[in-house]
Every structure is written in C-alpha cells, then in structure tokens.
Design a protein around this motif. Structure first.
Motif, PDB file in Angstrom:
ATOM      1  N   MET A   1       0.848  -1.197   0.000  1.00  8.19           N
ATOM      2  CA  MET A   1       0.000   0.000   0.000  1.00  8.19           C
ATOM      3  C   MET A   1       0.878   1.239   0.000  1.00  8.19           C
ATOM      4  N   SER A   2       0.603   2.183  -0.879  1.00  9.48           N
ATOM      5  CA  SER A   2       1.354   3.434  -0.890  1.00  9.48           C
ATOM      6  C   SER A   2       0.701   4.426   0.044  1.00  9.48           C
ATOM      7  N   THR A   3       1.520   5.196   0.762  1.00  9.16           N
ATOM      8  CA  THR A   3       0.987   6.212   1.655  1.00  9.16           C
ATOM      9  C   THR A   3       0.567   7.432   0.846  1.00  9.16           C
ATOM     10  N   LEU A   4      -0.199   8.310   1.491  1.00  6.99           N
ATOM     11  CA  LEU A   4      -0.566   9.562   0.852  1.00  6.99           C
ATOM     12  C   LEU A   4       0.641  10.501   0.859  1.00  6.99           C
ATOM     13  N   PRO A   5       0.636  11.529   0.014  1.00  7.98           N
ATOM     14  CA  PRO A   5       1.817  12.389  -0.131  1.00  7.98           C
ATOM     15  C   PRO A   5       2.334  12.973   1.175  1.00  7.98           C
ATOM     16  N   ASP A   6       1.457  13.287   2.118  1.00  9.36           N
ATOM     17  CA  ASP A   6       1.884  13.954   3.346  1.00  9.36           C
ATOM     18  C   ASP A   6       2.093  12.984   4.503  1.00  9.36           C
ATOM     19  N   THR A   7       2.202  11.681   4.228  1.00  6.24           N
ATOM     20  CA  THR A   7       2.409  10.705   5.295  1.00  6.24           C
ATOM     21  C   THR A   7       3.663   9.880   5.024  1.00  6.24           C
ATOM     22  N   ASP A   8       4.265   9.381   6.113  1.00  7.04           N
ATOM     23  CA  ASP A   8       5.494   8.594   6.020  1.00  7.04           C
ATOM     24  C   ASP A   8       5.257   7.090   6.075  1.00  7.04           C
ATOM     25  N   ALA A   9       4.163   6.677   6.721  1.00 15.69           N
ATOM     26  CA  ALA A   9       3.928   5.244   6.948  1.00 15.69           C
ATOM     27  C   ALA A   9       2.458   5.030   7.263  1.00 15.69           C
ATOM     28  N   VAL A  10       2.035   3.787   7.144  1.00 15.98           N
ATOM     29  CA  VAL A  10       0.684   3.419   7.592  1.00 15.98           C
ATOM     30  C   VAL A  10       0.818   2.674   8.910  1.00 15.98           C
ATOM     31  N   MET A  11      -0.224   2.802   9.742  1.00 20.81           N
ATOM     32  CA  MET A  11      -0.182   2.140  11.029  1.00 20.81           C
ATOM     33  C   MET A  11      -1.582   1.689  11.432  1.00 20.81           C
ATOM     34  N   ILE A  12      -1.647   0.507  12.030  1.00 14.95           N
ATOM     35  CA  ILE A  12      -2.873  -0.013  12.632  1.00 14.95           C
ATOM     36  C   ILE A  12      -2.529  -0.445  14.046  1.00 14.95           C
ATOM     37  N   ILE A  13      -3.385  -0.129  14.986  1.00 19.85           N
ATOM     38  CA  ILE A  13      -3.302  -0.682  16.340  1.00 19.85           C
ATOM     39  C   ILE A  13      -4.644  -1.333  16.621  1.00 19.85           C
ATOM     40  N   ALA A  14      -4.655  -2.643  16.650  1.00 23.63           N
ATOM     41  CA  ALA A  14      -5.908  -3.371  16.829  1.00 23.63           C
ATOM     42  C   ALA A  14      -5.597  -4.835  17.052  1.00 23.63           C
ATOM     43  N   ASP A  15      -6.585  -5.591  17.495  1.00 24.67           N
ATOM     44  CA  ASP A  15      -6.454  -7.041  17.496  1.00 24.67           C
ATOM     45  C   ASP A  15      -6.961  -7.571  16.162  1.00 24.67           C
ATOM     46  N   SER A  16      -6.424  -8.676  15.736  1.00 26.33           N
ATOM     47  CA  SER A  16      -6.786  -9.194  14.417  1.00 26.33           C
ATOM     48  C   SER A  16      -7.977 -10.136  14.463  1.00 26.33           C
ATOM     49  N   GLU A  17      -8.485 -10.424  15.644  1.00 25.21           N
ATOM     50  CA  GLU A  17      -9.701 -11.228  15.737  1.00 25.21           C
ATOM     51  C   GLU A  17     -10.914 -10.423  15.297  1.00 25.21           C
ATOM     52  N   SER A  18     -10.899  -9.116  15.577  1.00 26.95           N
ATOM     53  CA  SER A  18     -12.058  -8.287  15.247  1.00 26.95           C
ATOM     54  C   SER A  18     -11.769  -7.263  14.155  1.00 26.95           C
ATOM     55  N   ASP A  19     -10.512  -7.048  13.803  1.00 25.97           N
ATOM     56  CA  ASP A  19     -10.148  -6.050  12.800  1.00 25.97           C
ATOM     57  C   ASP A  19      -9.605  -6.747  11.558  1.00 25.97           C
ATOM     58  N   ALA A  20     -10.408  -6.766  10.501  1.00 21.25           N
ATOM     59  CA  ALA A  20     -10.026  -7.478   9.283  1.00 21.25           C
ATOM     60  C   ALA A  20      -8.837  -6.829   8.590  1.00 21.25           C
ATOM     61  N   PHE A  29      -3.460 -14.267  13.647  1.00 22.18           N
ATOM     62  CA  PHE A  29      -4.612 -14.223  14.536  1.00 22.18           C
ATOM     63  C   PHE A  29      -4.125 -13.929  15.951  1.00 22.18           C
ATOM     64  N   ALA A  30      -4.609 -12.837  16.546  1.00 24.09           N
ATOM     65  CA  ALA A  30      -4.251 -12.506  17.922  1.00 24.09           C
ATOM     66  C   ALA A  30      -5.430 -11.779  18.574  1.00 24.09           C
ATOM     67  N   PRO A  31      -5.830 -12.198  19.770  1.00 22.39           N
ATOM     68  CA  PRO A  31      -7.011 -11.612  20.411  1.00 22.39           C
ATOM     69  C   PRO A  31      -6.764 -10.264  21.081  1.00 22.39           C
ATOM     70  N   ASP A  32      -5.492  -9.921  21.313  1.00 19.19           N
ATOM     71  CA  ASP A  32      -5.163  -8.641  21.952  1.00 19.19           C
ATOM     72  C   ASP A  32      -4.555  -7.691  20.929  1.00 19.19           C
ATOM     73  N   ALA A  33      -4.744  -6.391  21.178  1.00 16.86           N
ATOM     74  CA  ALA A  33      -4.264  -5.385  20.229  1.00 16.86           C
ATOM     75  C   ALA A  33      -2.741  -5.398  20.146  1.00 16.86           C
ATOM     76  N   TYR A  34      -2.237  -5.189  18.937  1.00 13.53           N
ATOM     77  CA  TYR A  34      -0.811  -5.005  18.708  1.00 13.53           C
ATOM     78  C   TYR A  34      -0.645  -3.950  17.626  1.00 13.53           C
ATOM     79  N   THR A  35       0.587  -3.596  17.342  1.00 13.29           N
ATOM     80  CA  THR A  35       0.874  -2.477  16.436  1.00 13.29           C
ATOM     81  C   THR A  35       1.490  -2.981  15.143  1.00 13.29           C
ATOM     82  N   TYR A  36       0.946  -2.502  14.032  1.00  9.21           N
ATOM     83  CA  TYR A  36       1.462  -2.828  12.699  1.00  9.21           C
ATOM     84  C   TYR A  36       1.865  -1.523  12.023  1.00  9.21           C
TER      85      TYR A  36
END
Length: 379
Positions: A1-20, A29-36
């Motif tokens: 995924m390419s970032t938008l012009p004014d951003t350096d990186a993409v980030m998600i903080i969520a658990d993967s059981e509920s966040d597709a 698969f992890a039930p607790d939130a982690y950082t990507y």
C-alpha cells in the motif's frame, strides 16, 4: 500500500480477531491489540512477549519487535514509567516516522495521544487497503473451502427438513416440533466440526422470512418457505462464505412456486450481466425491473415493507460485508471481486419470502460461480 503524499507510513493498532484490516496486513490471529507499521513496503509488528515468538513464525511481518524492549527504552529516555503509546512513539522516532496514515476506525484516544507526542495522524476512508476487495488466488481458495463446508451443513439442514413429518401444519422432528433452533444447532455443530464458526444464522419459516435478517425462532411451518441463510467464518483462514437456500416441506402452493421461479430468474439476470466494468447499480435495476414486470411490486403496505427491498449483492471476504455493492448506488465491479448474488421477494400477506444466494468471482469476461450446492424448493 502506498501512503498519501503527506504521510510517512501506515499504522494499525488493533487485534486481528475483530479487525479485518489488521488480519489482512499481518496474517496473524491474535485476540489482543498489537501495532502494525508499514513503511516503504517494509512490514513491522510490535508485539507483547506473550505473542512475539508466534508472530515471528506465523505473521507476514518482515520484522517482529518486542513491546517490552521499546517500553524500557522509553522509560530510560524519560526516567518515568511509560505508557503504551510511549513505546509506540519510541519505535516511530527510531524509524524517523512523523506523519501516519491510519484506518477510519483507528481509536480516537490513540490518535490524540500520538498528536500530543508530535505526530501527524490522518485517517483514510475504507477500503484502507486498496487491493483488499480484489481477491488473490489464495483468498479465492479459502472462500471456496469455507463454501464447501457451508454447503455440507446446509445439506444436513435440508435433509432434516425433508425427513420431518407434518402434524397440524407444523414440521415434526425427532424431538417433537422441528424448530428453527434445532436446525441452527445442526448447522452450527456440523460447521464447528469443520473448523468454522457461524453466528446469526437464519432459519426463518413462513412470515418470519419476510424480515430478511430475522434469524427465525420456534416451530417451522409446513407448506411455507423456510429460508436458510448461513454465513460462517473459517477459524483456519478467517474467510467467510455466504450461501442462502429456500426450501418448503410438503406440496408448495402455486403462489410460492411462482415466487421461487421468479427469484431464480432474478439470479439469472445477475449472472447474465456480471463481469468486470459493469456498474452494480445497473445489475440491481435489471432485477428490480424484472420483478416489477412479473407483478411483484415493492413498497410499504400495512406498515411493513414488501417486495424486493434490499441490495442484490455485496462483497465479502475477511468480513461478511465488504465493498463492492450491487445496489441502488453506483459501484463498478472489477476483476477479482467476490460478490454475492442474492435477490429475494418478501410478502407478509402471502405468508412468506424467498431468497437464493450464490457467491461469484468476477472476471474480465464474466464470473465463476463458487457455489455448488443444488437449488431445490420442494423437499
């Protein structure tokens, strides 16, 4: 995924059981939130000690880092006890990331804490991963596998309905009156034995089927349609299937035979148009026009909607509802989309509704029907 012009990186903080989006990106698969974090194509996850070894083996990440290590670095730097976001900020600063692109559903509290620490946070409208609606060969295979299990379960349910006897207009099973709850239990156990979990399954008989999302309850009627809408998630892959069949026990009244045949004809209207480049709105309108031409009007009557009052189809994958839609709104189909084909007719005054649903993979030339289970009405 390419970032938008004014951003350096993409980030998600969520658990993967509920966040597709997190499951799609990390593959873990992890039930607790982690950082990507994804920067210049490099994927990094920041994990707790509990999950770090498993993440190194199972995730798609290029590097898996310890939350404990970055928490300690933040504490050493500040001389104070660190919060979770201090550890995240430590990692972002190390990577010289200052401007972040996050999903539309990113927690407001986390965004506020990042801004307090000097980071720019910009939300992106869905789909967060632009490529996610277009399914890869592996994703198609995962959905097809979930579909085979779903079809197997539906056959078990239909067999139980077919084998039922009739007493006073009610289906009778091995435990007395055959109920929606009994059929749902058959479906759910069958699916669990195949590592699939089904929730909100619909087994709606008679007038209950006139509310498309009524899960159904109580004894099932004879000589009236029974809608079986089953959409389990594979616990192995995270991908859904979504299949509907409508059956009737006992001789079907002519009014329901005609309605069933018309819904089948509506499905064929979809199949005849389905291909990359077509507007889902055009397909939906063709189904609407067909139903109207056959005398099936849509609108409110006696305080309830009747006719065809939902979309013709929707995308799905790691979530049961994803882009695109085949509905009243413009949405161009692309090669690689997987969409349902599910027209329906519902008339409370007639005592029942009909819905039939297949899953299709859109190609440049047309489609591939991923659903193999037979379509039968009288059982």
């Amino acid at each position: 995924m390419s970032t938008l012009p004014d951003t350096d990186a993409v980030m998600i903080i969520a658990d993967s059981e509920s966040d597709a989006d997190m499951l799609y990106a990390s593959g873990l698969f992890a039930p607790d939130a982690y950082t990507y974090i994804e920067q210049d194509g490099k994927k990094t996850v920041l994990m707790s000690d509990l999950e770090i070894d498993r993440a190194r083996v199972q995730s798609k990440a290029d590097e898996v880092l310890s939350l404990t290590v970055y928490t300690k670095r933040a504490e050493d730097r500040s001389g104070e006890k660190s919060q979770f976001m201090d550890a995240v900020a430590e990692l972002l600063n190390e990577k010289k990331i200052h401007a972040l692109l996050v999903p539309n559903r990113f927690p407001t509290g986390y965004a506020d804490q990042l801004r307090e620490r000097g980071f720019t946070v910009q939300a992106k409208a869905d789909p967060f991963w632009n490529q996610r609606p277009m399914k890869t060969a592996d994703e198609v295979a995962a959905i097809a596998e979930a579909s085979r299990h779903t079809e197997s379960a539906i056959r078990v349910a239909i067999a139980a309905i077919s084998e039922a006897t009739v007493k006073d207009g009610i289906l009778q099973g091995p435990e007395g009156p055959l109920t929606s709850e009994y059929i749902k239990r058959l479906l759910h156990i069958h699916l669990l034995e195949r590592d699939c979990i089904a929730q909100h399954t619909i087994v709606a008989g008679g007038i209950q089927g006139c509310d498309p999302h009524n899960a159904g309850s109580g004894p099932l009627p004879a000589n009236a349609p029974i809608i079986l809408d089953v959409f389990p998630k594979s616990m192995k892959t995270g991908y859904f299937a979504d299949i509907t069949r409508t059956v009737i026990k006992g001789p079907a009244p002519d009014v329901f035979k005609r309605m069933y045949d018309t819904v089948l004809e509506g499905q064929e209207q979809v199949f005849s148009r389905l291909k990359a480049g077509i507007d889902g709105k055009e397909i939906h309108e063709a189904v609407e026009n067909l139903f109207t031409s056959r005398g099936y009007e849509t609108g409110e009557k006696n305080g309830r909607m009747q006719g065809f009052f939902h979309g013709t189809g929707h995308g799905f994958g790691l979530e049961i509802h994803e882009p695109p839609r085949i509905s009243k709104n413009t949405d161009l189909l692309q090669a690689g989309h997987i969409v349902t084909n599910e027209p329906g007719l519902y008339y409370p005054e007639l005592g029942g509704g009909i819905r039939i649903e297949d899953n299709t993979f859109v190609t440049e030339e047309g489609y591939v029907n991923l659903t193999q289970i037979e379509k039968m009405f009288e059982v």
